[in-house]
Scaffold this active site. Structure first.
Site, PDB file in Angstrom:
ATOM      1  N   GLU A  87      -0.072  -0.349  90.865  1.00 31.48           N
ATOM      2  CA  GLU A  87      -0.633   0.840  90.226  1.00 31.48           C
ATOM      3  C   GLU A  87      -2.137   0.934  90.478  1.00 31.48           C
ATOM      4  OE1 GLU A  87       2.610   0.212  86.665  1.00 31.48           O
ATOM      5  OE2 GLU A  87       0.510   0.499  86.117  1.00 31.48           O
ATOM      6  N   ARG A 139       7.722  -3.640  83.923  1.00 27.36           N
ATOM      7  CA  ARG A 139       6.635  -3.919  84.850  1.00 27.36           C
ATOM      8  C   ARG A 139       7.151  -3.664  86.260  1.00 27.36           C
ATOM      9  NH1 ARG A 139       3.975  -3.275  81.239  1.00 27.36           N
ATOM     10  NH2 ARG A 139       2.388  -4.570  80.245  1.00 27.36           N
ATOM     11  N   HIS A 167       2.581   5.152  84.192  1.00 34.13           N
ATOM     12  CA  HIS A 167       2.474   4.100  83.171  1.00 34.13           C
ATOM     13  C   HIS A 167       2.041   4.690  81.832  1.00 34.13           C
ATOM     14  CE1 HIS A 167       1.872  -0.523  82.730  1.00 34.13           C
ATOM     15  NE2 HIS A 167       2.373   0.004  81.647  1.00 34.13           N
TER      16      HIS A 167
END
Lengths: 332, 313
Positions: free
Chosen positions: A278, A249, A296
């Site tokens: 993000e 993360r 991601h």
């Protein structure tokens, strides 16, 4: 699947009913398949605000399929009086009010170790790209520079013989270690607890791990202890030939400090699949040649999508047939 | 030792140049505007040639150097050296095996991951700001895919060992079946290509292996197959490869080498299922130094009448 063995066969209008929240990233490409086994309530297609939709439609819903980013709060759970099972498409459970589920006796099933291979291989791919300048070399060729300037410089860095420090030796961390061993790396790790079943060297804290490693690979969960765990001190301890890879993360790394260290040459490079905010990635990172950036995508494979469908539908079918769930989260 | 002329045919490594300068009279062929005259002028003093993957010692060069005793290559591949001519003339030849095996194998795996997981395309997507418009598409997992290796020598075996860590079944083609492996042997490259997901070229370049990856092999690999070339450009029929990729008959490619380096077919530049590298298989600080030390060590041994470190001929 064995879960099918004891399953009653249902007529179309007798298909068990489920509600889907999110929906999970992988849901849409399997909508037809889910709909052939279940009657699916899709709140996102309704104009009604969620609480009203639930009041009108979800009184008898016994099972829910939930995306990893949808916040399944106590308030929403109160609108699902018949709920007995939540199946999550994600590994992490931060988005579900587990206390409320436990209080209500609602079982929770997750994706568990399903995506560990997909994530682990991306971590290795990012590492190799940073060390051997694969994306940078690819740009160099495509910009016509091999013809104009000659050979590509600077030279890359050899992986064999490097000390790799894995942060978090759970399922993903162990899959990363397994893949890196044949490359001739020495693996050590830091985790909340020492893992007695592995032969890798345990470091008691993140600073020690960084000091003794050439490469750090972040594979741990995000929680209060790990937020900004990788700060300037840790990055400086990693050193100016150090490389960091993050497939966990974004918030585990203090992103501003990472940018500072990269710009000042305090670390040599970074491979990042996740970011603090993000889909926004700092402009400073986007112009560096010694970083590799991915949006991601660690679980975004055709195979992971298929695996998700089989595990989620398998859990739901098991539930409706009164069989044991495939990936039940035990009450801790 | 100062009088010994060593001809370096092209630039390859400044550390190597420095070390050769210290020990010999290093002549830098590529800096000479009139190479023929240069050779004639220095023919009597040139006793060694240092080449690499791009340029070595062909028959013409060998014939113009009557005092040539040794060719020391800054590479493991020998395809740029006329080995028969060297044998004929009693010229020794050395290369740089083993020290670069790990790096080349690492790059092969790095290319497999980059192609299958679209890492370079992902990086471009983020840099261009594309992520704000939506998620990247699904890619294909590398772990568990069948890897087919052409040539199970040092580099081929190192690739196999690494791919096994990703639970990839390994199959291979070689001139003969190798004992002591559990890998599946195929009698032809076409058969290998038909039965694997990722085909990697890891054999030496010889007249027999030139265009070993041809149209038939590419078709057998198919629209979901991926070709990785860390060998030599001429291993692959490049024109066929380009048309297969452009037409979608081949699923993807990771290429570190090309038929006419540094020229790379521009039709490939727009394809996001292709990764193109400027021949960097051994291009790490550590390995290039080790290769340079081997070149210097071989030359020193030769001129001291000691056994060569890594002789080929």
């Amino acid at each position: 699947m064995d879960a099918m063995a004891g399953k009653q066969s249902f007529e179309a209008d007798q298909l068990p009913q489920i509600i889907v929240f999110g929906p999970p990233t992988f849901y849409k490409s399997h909508d037809k398949e889910f709909s052939s086994k279940f009657r699916v309530l899709k709140p996102w297609q309704s104009q009604l605000p969620l609480p009203e939709f639930l009041t009108a439609q979800a009184k008898n819903i016994r099972a829910a399929l939930c995306s990893g980013v949808f916040k399944l709060t106590a308030s929403i759970l109160r609108h699902l009086p018949s709920l007995e099972l939540v199946v999550s498409g994600s590994v992490g459970l931060n988005h579900i009010d587990l206390l409320e589920c436990r209080r209500r006796g609602i079982a929770v099933a997750t994706a568990s170790t399903l995506y560990s291979g997909d994530v682990a291989e991306l971590a290795v791919g990012l590492l190799l790209d940073v060390l051997r300048k694969i994306s940078a070399g690819n740009r160099f060729v495509r910009n016509g520079l091999w013809l104009k300037q000659g050979d590509y410089y600077p030279l890359g860095s050899k992986l064999e013989g490097k000390q790799v420090g894995i942060v978090g030796l759970g399922s993903i961390g162990q899959e990363v270690a397994k893949r890196l061993e044949p490359f001739g790396c020495t693996i050590s790790y830091h985790s909340r607890n020492r893992k007695l079943s592995v032969s890798y060297k345990f470091q008691p804290n993140i600073h020690q791990l960084a000091t003794t490693s050439d490469i750090l690979i972040i594979c741990c969960a995000l929680n209060e202890e790990t937020r900004h765990m990788i700060n300037r001190d840790v990055l400086l301890a990693l050193g100016n030939e150090g490389v960091i890879v993050n497939v966990a993360r974004g918030a585990i790394i203090d992103e501003r400090e990472l940018v500072w260290c990269l710009e000042k040459g305090e670390i040599a490079g970074a491979g990042l699949d996740v970011f603090e905010n993000e889909p926004y990635v700092p402009q400073e990172l986007r112009v560096l040649d010694n970083v590799v950036l991915s949006p991601h995508v660690a679980v975004l494979t055709v195979e992971a999508s298929r695996d998700f469908y089989e595990l989620a539908s398998g859990n739901l079918e098991a539930f409706f047939s009164n069989q044991p769930l495939l990936s039940l989260v035990p009450n801790e | 030792m100062d009088a010994i002329g060593v001809l370096m045919v092209c630039p390859m490594n400044t550390y190597l140049e420095q070390e050769l300068d210290k020990r010999f009279n290093l002549l830098r062929y590529w800096t000479q505007p009139r190479q023929h005259e240069f050779l004639t002028q220095h023919a009597e003093s040139i006793r060694a040639v240092v080449g690499n993957a791009s340029a070595g010692a062909d028959a013409k060069l060998i014939e113009s150097l009557p005092k040539l005793e040794i060719v020391s290559s800054f590479s493991v591949g020998m395809d740029k050296i006329d080995l028969n001519k060297c044998k004929e003339r009693g010229i020794r030849v050395t290369n740089t095996p083993d020290v670069l095996t790990d790096d080349v194998a690492d790059l092969a795996i790095g290319l497999m991951l980059a192609v299958l997981r679209r890492i370079c395309a992902c990086d471009k997507y983020v840099r261009s700001g594309g992520w704000k418009s939506g998620d990247f598409k699904l890619t294909t997992k590398f772990s568990g895919k069948t890897v087919g290796i052409i040539g199970l020598g040092r580099i081929g075996l190192a690739i196999a060992k690494r791919a096994e860590g990703f639970d990839c079944p390994i199959s291979y083609y070689s001139r003969s079946e190798k004992p002591n492996t559990n890998y599946k042997y195929h009698k032809s490259v076409v058969e290998l290509a038909s039965n694997c997901d990722i085909l990697v070229v890891a054999c030496a370049l010889t007249p027999e292996t030139t265009h070993i990856v041809n149209r038939e092999v590419i078709n057998a690999l198919g629209p979901k197959g991926v070709l990785i070339n860390i060998g030599r450009g001429p291993h692959v029929d490049e024109a066929e490869l380009v048309s297969a990729l452009v037409e979608g008959r081949l699923g993807g490619a990771g290429l570190d080498v090309f038929e006419k380096e540094p020229e790379v077919p521009e039709q490939l530049f727009d394809l996001d299922n292709v990764v193109l590298l400027p021949h960097v298989g051994s291009a790490t600080v550590e390995t290039r130094k080790a290769m340079a030390d081997l070149v210097v060590g071989n030359l020193e041994a030769h001129f001291a009448n000691k056994p060569l470190l890594t002789p080929v001929v």
